[in-house]
Design a protein around this motif. Structure first.
Motif, PDB file in Angstrom:
ATOM      1  N   PRO A   1       0.830  -1.222   0.000  1.00 53.85           N
ATOM      2  CA  PRO A   1       0.000   0.000   0.000  1.00 53.85           C
ATOM      3  C   PRO A   1       0.855   1.258   0.000  1.00 53.85           C
ATOM      4  CG  PRO A   1       0.096  -0.886   2.212  1.00 53.85           C
ATOM      5  CD  PRO A   1       0.860  -1.853   1.341  1.00 53.85           C
ATOM      6  N   VAL A   2       1.635   1.437  -1.066  1.00 53.66           N
ATOM      7  CA  VAL A   2       2.537   2.585  -1.127  1.00 53.66           C
ATOM      8  C   VAL A   2       1.821   3.862  -1.562  1.00 53.66           C
ATOM      9  CG1 VAL A   2       4.640   1.251  -1.470  1.00 53.66           C
ATOM     10  CG2 VAL A   2       3.232   1.848  -3.446  1.00 53.66           C
ATOM     11  N   ARG A   3       0.655   3.728  -2.176  1.00 57.62           N
ATOM     12  CA  ARG A   3      -0.105   4.909  -2.577  1.00 57.62           C
ATOM     13  C   ARG A   3      -1.108   5.244  -1.473  1.00 57.62           C
ATOM     14  NH1 ARG A   3      -1.724   5.400  -8.826  1.00 57.62           N
ATOM     15  NH2 ARG A   3      -2.803   7.121  -7.821  1.00 57.62           N
ATOM     16  N   GLY A   4      -0.740   6.175  -0.635  1.00 56.08           N
ATOM     17  CA  GLY A   4      -1.524   6.432   0.565  1.00 56.08           C
ATOM     18  C   GLY A   4      -2.794   7.217   0.354  1.00 56.08           C
ATOM     19  N   GLU A   5      -2.976   7.821  -0.836  1.00 60.09           N
ATOM     20  CA  GLU A   5      -4.146   8.699  -0.979  1.00 60.09           C
ATOM     21  C   GLU A   5      -5.457   7.929  -0.887  1.00 60.09           C
ATOM     22  OE1 GLU A   5      -3.221   7.602  -5.309  1.00 60.09           O
ATOM     23  OE2 GLU A   5      -2.053   8.145  -3.546  1.00 60.09           O
ATOM     24  N   TYR A   6      -5.490   6.688  -1.393  1.00 63.74           N
ATOM     25  CA  TYR A   6      -6.748   5.938  -1.332  1.00 63.74           C
ATOM     26  C   TYR A   6      -7.032   5.501   0.106  1.00 63.74           C
ATOM     27  CZ  TYR A   6      -4.425   1.342  -1.068  1.00 63.74           C
ATOM     28  OH  TYR A   6      -3.694   0.247  -0.669  1.00 63.74           O
ATOM     29  N   ILE A   7      -5.981   5.255   0.887  1.00 63.77           N
ATOM     30  CA  ILE A   7      -6.171   4.901   2.290  1.00 63.77           C
ATOM     31  C   ILE A   7      -6.738   6.091   3.058  1.00 63.77           C
ATOM     32  CG2 ILE A   7      -5.011   4.122   4.394  1.00 63.77           C
ATOM     33  CD1 ILE A   7      -2.928   2.784   2.585  1.00 63.77           C
ATOM     34  N   ASP A   8      -6.236   7.283   2.771  1.00 66.00           N
ATOM     35  CA  ASP A   8      -6.732   8.490   3.438  1.00 66.00           C
ATOM     36  C   ASP A   8      -8.211   8.723   3.143  1.00 66.00           C
ATOM     37  OD1 ASP A   8      -4.216   8.895   4.470  1.00 66.00           O
ATOM     38  OD2 ASP A   8      -3.625  10.361   2.962  1.00 66.00           O
ATOM     39  N   LEU A   9      -8.653   8.425   1.926  1.00 65.50           N
ATOM     40  CA  LEU A   9     -10.076   8.573   1.603  1.00 65.50           C
ATOM     41  C   LEU A   9     -10.929   7.691   2.507  1.00 65.50           C
ATOM     42  CD1 LEU A   9      -9.999   8.625  -2.318  1.00 65.50           C
ATOM     43  CD2 LEU A   9     -10.634  10.523  -0.819  1.00 65.50           C
ATOM     44  N   VAL A  10     -10.525   6.434   2.692  1.00 69.93           N
ATOM     45  CA  VAL A  10     -11.276   5.506   3.548  1.00 69.93           C
ATOM     46  C   VAL A  10     -11.199   5.946   5.005  1.00 69.93           C
ATOM     47  CG1 VAL A  10     -11.400   3.113   4.365  1.00 69.93           C
ATOM     48  CG2 VAL A  10     -11.003   3.590   1.941  1.00 69.93           C
ATOM     49  N   ALA A  11     -10.088   6.557   5.384  1.00 65.47           N
ATOM     50  CA  ALA A  11      -9.921   7.007   6.771  1.00 65.47           C
ATOM     51  C   ALA A  11     -10.758   8.241   7.079  1.00 65.47           C
ATOM     52  CB  ALA A  11      -8.449   7.301   7.042  1.00 65.47           C
ATOM     53  N   GLN A  12     -11.179   8.987   6.056  1.00 67.87           N
ATOM     54  CA  GLN A  12     -11.849  10.267   6.288  1.00 67.87           C
ATOM     55  C   GLN A  12     -13.327  10.285   5.905  1.00 67.87           C
ATOM     56  OE1 GLN A  12      -9.320  12.845   3.963  1.00 67.87           O
ATOM     57  NE2 GLN A  12      -7.522  12.407   5.247  1.00 67.87           N
ATOM     58  N   ALA A  13     -13.777   9.350   5.076  1.00 71.16           N
ATOM     59  CA  ALA A  13     -15.178   9.359   4.640  1.00 71.16           C
ATOM     60  C   ALA A  13     -16.103   9.111   5.832  1.00 71.16           C
ATOM     61  CB  ALA A  13     -15.391   8.289   3.571  1.00 71.16           C
ATOM     62  N   PRO A  14     -17.286   9.748   5.855  1.00 77.17           N
ATOM     63  CA  PRO A  14     -18.211   9.560   6.987  1.00 77.17           C
ATOM     64  C   PRO A  14     -18.766   8.140   7.026  1.00 77.17           C
ATOM     65  CG  PRO A  14     -19.248  10.855   5.231  1.00 77.17           C
ATOM     66  CD  PRO A  14     -17.810  10.710   4.863  1.00 77.17           C
ATOM     67  N   LEU A  15     -18.638   7.495   8.168  1.00 82.69           N
ATOM     68  CA  LEU A  15     -19.103   6.116   8.318  1.00 82.69           C
ATOM     69  C   LEU A  15     -20.630   6.073   8.432  1.00 82.69           C
ATOM     70  CD1 LEU A  15     -16.526   4.807  10.949  1.00 82.69           C
ATOM     71  CD2 LEU A  15     -16.715   4.022   8.579  1.00 82.69           C
ATOM     72  N   PRO A  16     -21.290   5.145   7.713  1.00 79.96           N
ATOM     73  CA  PRO A  16     -22.737   4.997   7.857  1.00 79.96           C
ATOM     74  C   PRO A  16     -23.133   4.239   9.117  1.00 79.96           C
ATOM     75  CG  PRO A  16     -21.908   3.414   6.276  1.00 79.96           C
ATOM     76  CD  PRO A  16     -20.750   4.266   6.670  1.00 79.96           C
ATOM     77  N   GLY A  17     -22.161   3.637   9.773  1.00 80.40           N
ATOM     78  CA  GLY A  17     -22.412   2.882  11.003  1.00 80.40           C
ATOM     79  C   GLY A  17     -21.113   2.248  11.468  1.00 80.40           C
ATOM     80  N   THR A  18     -21.099   1.781  12.709  1.00 81.98           N
ATOM     81  CA  THR A  18     -19.868   1.207  13.257  1.00 81.98           C
ATOM     82  C   THR A  18     -20.055  -0.234  13.744  1.00 81.98           C
ATOM     83  OG1 THR A  18     -20.367   2.177  15.426  1.00 81.98           O
ATOM     84  CG2 THR A  18     -18.932   3.446  13.944  1.00 81.98           C
ATOM     85  N   GLY A  19     -21.173  -0.858  13.364  1.00 79.23           N
ATOM     86  CA  GLY A  19     -21.398  -2.224  13.833  1.00 79.23           C
ATOM     87  C   GLY A  19     -20.661  -3.267  13.026  1.00 79.23           C
ATOM     88  N   LEU A  20     -20.737  -3.161  11.684  1.00 77.95           N
ATOM     89  CA  LEU A  20     -20.203  -4.197  10.816  1.00 77.95           C
ATOM     90  C   LEU A  20     -19.801  -3.590   9.478  1.00 77.95           C
ATOM     91  CD1 LEU A  20     -19.774  -7.249  10.035  1.00 77.95           C
ATOM     92  CD2 LEU A  20     -22.185  -7.256   9.309  1.00 77.95           C
ATOM     93  N   ALA A  21     -18.718  -4.089   8.906  1.00 78.34           N
ATOM     94  CA  ALA A  21     -18.315  -3.688   7.562  1.00 78.34           C
ATOM     95  C   ALA A  21     -17.702  -4.885   6.862  1.00 78.34           C
ATOM     96  CB  ALA A  21     -17.315  -2.531   7.611  1.00 78.34           C
ATOM     97  N   PHE A  22     -17.857  -4.937   5.542  1.00 82.89           N
ATOM     98  CA  PHE A  22     -17.185  -5.922   4.702  1.00 82.89           C
ATOM     99  C   PHE A  22     -16.077  -5.207   3.936  1.00 82.89           C
ATOM    100  CE2 PHE A  22     -21.406  -8.467   4.008  1.00 82.89           C
ATOM    101  CZ  PHE A  22     -21.340  -8.938   5.310  1.00 82.89           C
ATOM    102  N   ASP A  23     -14.920  -5.852   3.846  1.00 80.98           N
ATOM    103  CA  ASP A  23     -13.810  -5.359   3.020  1.00 80.98           C
ATOM    104  C   ASP A  23     -13.547  -6.410   1.955  1.00 80.98           C
ATOM    105  OD1 ASP A  23     -11.542  -4.146   1.962  1.00 80.98           O
ATOM    106  OD2 ASP A  23     -10.219  -4.937   3.513  1.00 80.98           O
ATOM    107  N   ILE A  24     -13.843  -6.071   0.704  1.00 79.71           N
ATOM    108  CA  ILE A  24     -13.789  -7.033  -0.390  1.00 79.71           C
ATOM    109  C   ILE A  24     -12.416  -6.982  -1.066  1.00 79.71           C
ATOM    110  CG2 ILE A  24     -14.922  -7.817  -2.490  1.00 79.71           C
ATOM    111  CD1 ILE A  24     -16.676  -7.784   0.080  1.00 79.71           C
ATOM    112  N   GLY A  25     -11.714  -8.119  -1.075  1.00 80.56           N
ATOM    113  CA  GLY A  25     -10.375  -8.155  -1.659  1.00 80.56           C
ATOM    114  C   GLY A  25      -9.381  -7.418  -0.790  1.00 80.56           C
TER     115      GLY A  25
END
Length: 379
Positions: free
Chosen positions: A183-207
């Motif tokens: 994960p050398v390209r950090g910009e996509y990680i920052d997007l996931v770190a900053q986007a508003p979460l729709p909830g904190t109970g459960l999430a799926f990470d595909i691939g």
């Protein structure tokens, strides 16, 4: 298997190739006496060079081959300037990949014999048994042959695995394994770190790959993350990283193609960004032939979302600038899947190639935008 003739005998060994390339048909044993020009000519003609001399001299010969290959590429590029200027972005992309593949074939012609315990029985050869074991698994006792360039990649991956990659959004490091994209390209990680979460109970990470996005979601407070991955190397890598980060109890890893069973309020996917054929396992993180994973994610997303849930598609538009996929294609697939765009969060890449005017794909890279598409079920 690879087969060659040496000292009047026919010899055979296991052939190793991460890209799955067939064993070379013509193999010539060489040593320190071979001239670089001769070696380069043989390599260009398709003859593999099985090294029998001093190991450090083999590394010097590889550097000499690289210099000759680069000079040839520069001359070829000069002759092709007009052709490239008249070519479409997609044609330039394919010409660039063809040149890269030819260079890789030439430089991959210098071969190193590896003993059954992964030692290298050449003068001044280093002990790389640990690196080989990480990449290839426990030694089987069977002798093998591998391209020196690939062997150096094994060792480089071993060092990256020890050092790790700093991920500011995690406040920690991700340790990529051999054959798993870093994960050398950090910009996509920052997007996931900053986007508003729709909830904190459960999430799926595909691939999930290295597990970096699953770890980011867990660190953001998502109580349970189910992360899927099909590649065994990536599953082992993600498990290792989650353990290092102390998140193994928050993230469940599942061997699956795309979705786990059930629904979640948040489903995240960062598919490969370019619809082209990968030439090795690690390239599967970059190239997605026919946009298979992207289409599969969009087609199955709605039935895996809880009511009011969101799907986060993390995707670069580089393919659009290269003429490999249009924005209308993407929007059409989203609509056909019964989805709508809630919001799009954009960022510019920060990697060096975006500023490298000498890169053949510079125009497309300079215009690239990485986006997090917040998707929901259409009414």
């Amino acid at each position: 298997m690879i087969e060659w003739s040496e000292r009047g005998e026919t010899r055979r060994a296991l052939w190793r190739s991460e890209s799955g390339a067939p064993a070379p048909r013509r193999v010539q044993p060489v040593d320190d006496t071979v001239a670089a020009d001769t070696a380069y000519r043989l390599a260009c003609e398709g003859t593999a060079l099985l090294w029998r001399g001093d190991f450090q001299n083999a590394r010097q010969l590889l550097q000499a081959l690289m210099r000759r290959a680069d000079r040839k590429s520069a001359k070829a590029e000069a002759r092709a300037v007009q052709k490239m200027a008249e070519a479409s972005p997609a044609e330039r992309f394919h010409l660039h990949r063809q040149a890269q593949a030819q260079r890789a074939r030439t430089l991959g012609a210098l071969l190193i014999p590896v003993e059954g315990d992964y030692s290298i029985a050449l003068r001044r050869a280093p002990d790389w048994r640990a690196a080989c074991t990480e990449a290839w698994g426990p030694a089987s006792g069977e002798a093998s042959v591998v391209a020196l360039r690939e062997l150096l990649g094994v060792v480089g991956a071993h060092e990256w695995r020890k050092k790790g990659v700093e991920v500011p959004a995690l406040g920690g490091r991700i340790h990529p394994h051999y054959g798993v994209f870093s994960p050398v390209r950090g910009e996509y990680i920052d997007l996931v770190a900053q986007a508003p979460l729709p909830g904190t109970g459960l999430a799926f990470d595909i691939g999930t790959g290295t597990g970096v996005l699953a770890a980011v979601l867990a660190r953001r407070g998502v109580r349970r993350v189910v992360a899927t991955e099909l590649a065994p190397r990536a599953l082992a890598c993600a498990q290792d990283n989650l353990r290092r980060l102390g998140l193994q109890d928050r993230v469940e890893l599942l061997a699956a193609d795309l979705f786990p069973p059930g629904r979640a309020p948040l489903v995240v996917c960062n598919p490969p960004w370019l619809p082209a054929r990968p030439s090795s396992a690690i390239e599967q993180a970059v190239y997605d032939e026919g946009s298979r994973m992207l289409k599969g994610f969009l087609a199955g997303l709605r039935e895996h979302l809880e009511p009011g849930g969101e799907g986060w598609l993390v995707l670069s538009d580089l393919a659009e600038h290269l003429g490999l996929r249009s924005r209308d294609d993407l929007l059409g697939w989203i609509a056909a899947a019964g989805l709508r765009v809630l919001e799009r969060l954009d960022t510019r890449p920060r990697h060096g190639k975006a500023q490298d005017a000498g890169d053949p794909l510079h125009a497309a890279r300079a215009a690239e935008v990485t986006s997090l598409w917040r998707l929901g079920a259409a009414a």
